[in-house]
Design an enzyme around this catalytic site. Structure first.
Site, PDB file in Angstrom:
ATOM      1  N   ASP A   1       0.843  -1.194   0.000  1.00 25.69           N
ATOM      2  CA  ASP A   1       0.000   0.000   0.000  1.00 25.69           C
ATOM      3  C   ASP A   1       0.886   1.255   0.000  1.00 25.69           C
ATOM      4  OD1 ASP A   1      -2.993   0.911   0.421  1.00 25.69           O
ATOM      5  OD2 ASP A   1      -1.866   1.969   1.987  1.00 25.69           O
TER       6      ASP A   1
ATOM      7  N   HIS B   1      -7.289  -6.670  -0.427  1.00 26.41           N
ATOM      8  CA  HIS B   1      -6.175  -5.717  -0.360  1.00 26.41           C
ATOM      9  C   HIS B   1      -5.079  -6.141   0.611  1.00 26.41           C
ATOM     10  CE1 HIS B   1      -4.009  -1.958  -0.382  1.00 26.41           C
ATOM     11  NE2 HIS B   1      -4.321  -1.683   0.870  1.00 26.41           N
TER      12      HIS B   1
END
Length: 303
Positions: free
Chosen positions: A110, A283
């Site tokens: 991320d 994610h």
């Protein structure tokens, strides 16, 4: 950090005299050095299972990015430069140098992966190889935003609004909002180990930490794009072997172009970039599919 290898905590003050910042992290294991960089809204605690496995034969360093976790929260400065990926990358290069490592591997997830991308461009001599987990390049995301992406990445556009509007909105129920993010981008809140979740909650409860995290996004939509454009004009490209992993069920995986092909265009040689989707993951790859993610990263680092 869980596992049989002991990790020692450290706090190092890095950066030039006028811009000093304390970086908190842990170190464990022996062998080739690898730096682990977390993303939003997490801390270095996200790396638990992967860090413990790699520390069997690597020196593992996992840090909190500036503004996150227990690291320092400097002022944002002009054009949010205090939270640019360039500033964050410089912090981490300095940390590794202070620990005795002039060259090392980096694994970023991320926002940490975006720091890793900038490190690959600004400090190519320091990064031996890199793994980018579940991102597309920042400039690519903004240039290809459509209704579907804006819906999924709504927080990108909320967080970049001028202070302190987003800060005041999130302050109404910060932990509830944190849980909605952690639970909504993956397989649910239960995917995050309780001890790691507690560190995220502790940091997110701090208004100064929340402001710093939003400054990261404000920098991403301003000075970071300027840095990316300048790098593009200068012909700067990824020059180290790079692994790209993404969640099969996530937003990156749903992109109209393969993440692998997008990242290959960012490299000096497309053959430097390899990668694959992590089956069953959204994610949060490390939390949702720890065994598969660890196996892929380990194979890349040891290849």
């Amino acid at each position: 950090m869980p596992g049989t290898v002991d990790f020692d905590a450290f706090d190092l003050t890095v950066g030039p005299p006028e811009e000093r910042v304390v970086v908190h992290g842990v170190r464990g294991g022996e062998g080739p050095p690898v730096l682990l960089l977390h993303g939003f809204p997490q801390t270095h605690a996200m790396w638990g299972p992967l860090a413990a496995d790699l520390a069997r034969d690597h020196t593992v360093v996992a840090t909190d990015l500036r503004g996150y976790g227990e690291s320092g929260r400097p002022t944002e400065g002009e054009n949010h430069a205090g939270y640019s990926f360039r500033a964050m990358a410089a912090d981490q290069v300095d940390v590794m140098a202070r620990l005795g490592f002039d060259s090392f591997a980096v694994v970023g997830h991320d926002r940490g992966a975006r720091v890793t991308h900038r490190m690959l461009l600004d400090h190519p001599e320091r990064v031996a190889r890199a793994a980018l987990l579940d991102i597309l390049p920042t400039a690519y995301v903004y240039a290809h935003t459509d209704r579907a992406l804006a819906t999924a990445y709504y927080h990108w556009f909320l967080f970049i609004q001028p202070a302190d509007l987003p800060e005041r909105l999130i302050a109404g129920d910060p932990i509830g909002y944190l849980h909605s993010l952690l639970g909504g981008w993956g397989s649910g809140l239960d995917a995050h180990p309780p001890e790691a979740l507690a560190t995220y909650e502790r940091a997110f409860a701090d208004p100064a930490a929340r402001h710093a995290m939003l400054e990261d996004y404000r920098a991403g939509a301003s000075i970071d794009l300027e840095h990316d454009a300048a790098s593009d004009v200068a012909g700067e490209r990824i020059a180290a072997p790079t692994l790209v992993l993404w969640g099969e069920r996530g937003v990156v995986g749903a992109n109209s172009e393969s993440p692998l092909e997008v990242w290959r265009r960012a490299a000096a040689d497309p053959g430097l970039v390899t990668g694959e989707a992590v089956t069953g993951a959204g994610h949060f790859l490390v939390d949702e599919q720890p065994a598969a993610t660890t196996a892929a990263v380990r194979a890349f680092l040891c290849g």
